[in-house]
Design a protein around this motif. Structure first.
Motif, PDB file in Angstrom:
ATOM      1  N   ALA A  28      -7.877  32.558 -28.345  1.00  0.00           N
ATOM      2  CA  ALA A  28      -7.320  32.895 -29.355  1.00  0.00           C
ATOM      3  C   ALA A  28      -5.901  32.601 -29.525  1.00  0.00           C
ATOM      4  O   ALA A  28      -5.343  32.026 -28.410  1.00  0.00           O
ATOM      5  CB  ALA A  28      -7.182  34.438 -29.591  1.00  0.00           C
ATOM      6  N   PRO A  29      -5.395  32.039 -30.799  1.00  0.00           N
ATOM      7  CA  PRO A  29      -4.079  31.369 -30.832  1.00  0.00           C
ATOM      8  C   PRO A  29      -2.948  31.866 -30.021  1.00  0.00           C
ATOM      9  O   PRO A  29      -2.267  31.474 -29.301  1.00  0.00           O
ATOM     10  CB  PRO A  29      -3.837  31.330 -32.052  1.00  0.00           C
ATOM     11  CG  PRO A  29      -5.240  31.207 -33.065  1.00  0.00           C
ATOM     12  CD  PRO A  29      -5.900  32.142 -32.174  1.00  0.00           C
ATOM     13  N   GLU A  30      -2.613  33.409 -29.986  1.00  0.00           N
ATOM     14  CA  GLU A  30      -1.812  33.981 -29.391  1.00  0.00           C
ATOM     15  C   GLU A  30      -1.881  34.000 -27.820  1.00  0.00           C
ATOM     16  O   GLU A  30      -0.847  33.720 -27.194  1.00  0.00           O
ATOM     17  CB  GLU A  30      -1.833  35.455 -29.697  1.00  0.00           C
ATOM     18  CG  GLU A  30      -2.885  36.297 -29.424  1.00  0.00           C
ATOM     19  CD  GLU A  30      -3.806  36.458 -30.637  1.00  0.00           C
ATOM     20  OE1 GLU A  30      -4.800  37.080 -30.643  1.00  0.00           O
ATOM     21  OE2 GLU A  30      -4.140  35.265 -31.465  1.00  0.00           O
ATOM     22  N   VAL A  31      -3.090  33.554 -27.347  1.00  0.00           N
ATOM     23  CA  VAL A  31      -3.158  33.734 -25.876  1.00  0.00           C
ATOM     24  C   VAL A  31      -3.030  32.007 -25.623  1.00  0.00           C
ATOM     25  O   VAL A  31      -2.324  31.863 -24.598  1.00  0.00           O
ATOM     26  CB  VAL A  31      -4.698  33.588 -25.334  1.00  0.00           C
ATOM     27  CG1 VAL A  31      -4.751  33.555 -24.214  1.00  0.00           C
ATOM     28  CG2 VAL A  31      -4.973  35.203 -25.687  1.00  0.00           C
ATOM     29  N   VAL A  49     -15.582  33.037 -33.327  1.00  0.00           N
ATOM     30  CA  VAL A  49     -15.845  31.495 -33.057  1.00  0.00           C
ATOM     31  C   VAL A  49     -17.531  31.482 -32.732  1.00  0.00           C
ATOM     32  O   VAL A  49     -18.328  30.601 -32.869  1.00  0.00           O
ATOM     33  CB  VAL A  49     -14.957  30.984 -31.844  1.00  0.00           C
ATOM     34  CG1 VAL A  49     -15.362  29.782 -31.377  1.00  0.00           C
ATOM     35  CG2 VAL A  49     -13.492  30.906 -32.277  1.00  0.00           C
ATOM     36  N   LEU A  50     -17.803  32.491 -31.882  1.00  0.00           N
ATOM     37  CA  LEU A  50     -19.309  32.603 -31.453  1.00  0.00           C
ATOM     38  C   LEU A  50     -20.133  32.673 -32.676  1.00  0.00           C
ATOM     39  O   LEU A  50     -21.224  32.081 -32.792  1.00  0.00           O
ATOM     40  CB  LEU A  50     -19.378  33.892 -30.577  1.00  0.00           C
ATOM     41  CG  LEU A  50     -21.034  33.916 -30.063  1.00  0.00           C
ATOM     42  CD1 LEU A  50     -21.500  32.775 -29.076  1.00  0.00           C
ATOM     43  CD2 LEU A  50     -21.171  35.158 -29.198  1.00  0.00           C
ATOM     44  N   ALA A  99     -12.309  36.857 -39.061  1.00  0.00           N
ATOM     45  CA  ALA A  99     -12.138  37.089 -37.687  1.00  0.00           C
ATOM     46  C   ALA A  99     -11.521  35.546 -36.770  1.00  0.00           C
ATOM     47  O   ALA A  99     -10.940  36.102 -35.590  1.00  0.00           O
ATOM     48  CB  ALA A  99     -13.689  37.153 -37.000  1.00  0.00           C
ATOM     49  N   MET A 100     -11.602  34.582 -37.253  1.00  0.00           N
ATOM     50  CA  MET A 100     -10.846  33.524 -36.490  1.00  0.00           C
ATOM     51  C   MET A 100      -9.241  33.210 -37.116  1.00  0.00           C
ATOM     52  O   MET A 100      -8.961  32.168 -36.993  1.00  0.00           O
ATOM     53  CB  MET A 100     -11.848  32.281 -36.828  1.00  0.00           C
ATOM     54  CG  MET A 100     -12.748  32.484 -35.953  1.00  0.00           C
ATOM     55  SD  MET A 100     -13.722  30.593 -35.898  1.00  0.00           S
ATOM     56  CE  MET A 100     -14.035  30.297 -37.669  1.00  0.00           C
ATOM     57  N   ALA A 101      -8.975  34.317 -37.892  1.00  0.00           N
ATOM     58  CA  ALA A 101      -7.477  33.841 -38.348  1.00  0.00           C
ATOM     59  C   ALA A 101      -6.548  33.778 -37.381  1.00  0.00           C
ATOM     60  O   ALA A 101      -6.579  34.300 -36.334  1.00  0.00           O
ATOM     61  CB  ALA A 101      -6.974  35.402 -39.483  1.00  0.00           C
ATOM     62  N   ALA A 106      -3.846  39.485 -39.471  1.00  0.00           N
ATOM     63  CA  ALA A 106      -4.888  39.127 -40.477  1.00  0.00           C
ATOM     64  C   ALA A 106      -6.311  39.497 -40.052  1.00  0.00           C
ATOM     65  O   ALA A 106      -7.263  39.534 -40.842  1.00  0.00           O
ATOM     66  CB  ALA A 106      -4.637  37.880 -40.994  1.00  0.00           C
ATOM     67  N   ARG A 107      -6.635  39.254 -38.552  1.00  0.00           N
ATOM     68  CA  ARG A 107      -8.046  39.715 -38.270  1.00  0.00           C
ATOM     69  C   ARG A 107      -8.470  41.090 -38.407  1.00  0.00           C
ATOM     70  O   ARG A 107      -7.757  41.916 -38.341  1.00  0.00           O
ATOM     71  CB  ARG A 107      -8.097  39.174 -36.706  1.00  0.00           C
ATOM     72  CG  ARG A 107      -8.127  37.821 -36.429  1.00  0.00           C
ATOM     73  CD  ARG A 107      -8.328  37.654 -35.069  1.00  0.00           C
ATOM     74  NE  ARG A 107      -7.545  36.629 -34.689  1.00  0.00           N
ATOM     75  CZ  ARG A 107      -6.715  36.242 -33.604  1.00  0.00           C
ATOM     76  NH1 ARG A 107      -6.736  37.292 -32.605  1.00  0.00           N
ATOM     77  NH2 ARG A 107      -5.871  35.339 -33.528  1.00  0.00           N
TER      78      ARG A 107
END
Length: 181
Positions: A28-31, A49-50, A99-101, A106-107
């Motif tokens: 995830a972007p935050e990670v 993503v999956l 889910a991929m926001a 927003a997810r």
């Protein structure tokens, strides 16, 4: 080297040895920014993503090195499913995009929320648990129960597991989209 072996070797190059975390494609972007991976929305992102990959056969971001991949995860919107699968439902596309926001707010906030969104596409309802016939199903039920208990208590170390029902819904959607011979 066979094509599949080359892809696997390429993927191995993107996985940093000796460091925590998982495969960068699902990060995830935050990670990527250095945030905590102990947020359930990190797993919701990975499930998105999956699901994208299961439906299209490709990952949304496919760079050859970690730096470029991370830049895409941080700044490039995932391609809409409808670009790759013109006949796919706009509602299912919206679920995957949500889910991929990039912004965790927003997810879907929990795996259960994502599961509920997938119900119209064949996902099981939260209380629609058939009687198990094997130990694997019993183990999955126990993990799901723990997730629900943990969610009721609030965030804690190690929380954020994607529920088995989300994985089941992904697999059911895949089965429905693959033509039978």
């Amino acid at each position: 080297m066979l094509e599949g072996e080359a892809a696997l070797a390429s993927e191995r190059k993107l996985t940093t040895m000796g460091r925590g975390g998982g495969t960068p494609f699902y990060t995830a972007p935050e990670v990527v920014r250095g945030g905590s991976p102990r947020d359930p929305r990190v797993d919701v992102y990975a499930a998105g993503v999956l699901l994208f990959e299961v439906l299209t056969g490709e990952r949304p971001f496919q760079e050859r090195n970690v730096v470029e991949l991370c830049a895409q995860i941080l700044h490039t919107p995932a391609p809409p499913l409808r670009v790759m699968l013109p006949g796919i439902s706009e509602a299912l596309d919206a679920i995957v995009q949500r889910a991929m926001a990039k912004d965790p707010e927003a997810r879907f906030q929990t795996a259960l929320e994502m599961q509920n969104a997938l119900i119209p596409f064949g996902g099981p309802t939260p209380n629609d648990d058939p009687e198990p016939t094997d130990t694997f199903t019993l183990d999955l039920r126990e993990l799901t129960r723990r997730e629900r208990d943990q969610t009721a208590r609030g965030p804690a170390l190690g929380e954020g597991q994607v529920s088995s029902e989300v994985v089941g819904a992904i697999l059911d959607e895949l089965k429905a989209s693959v033509p039978t011979m």
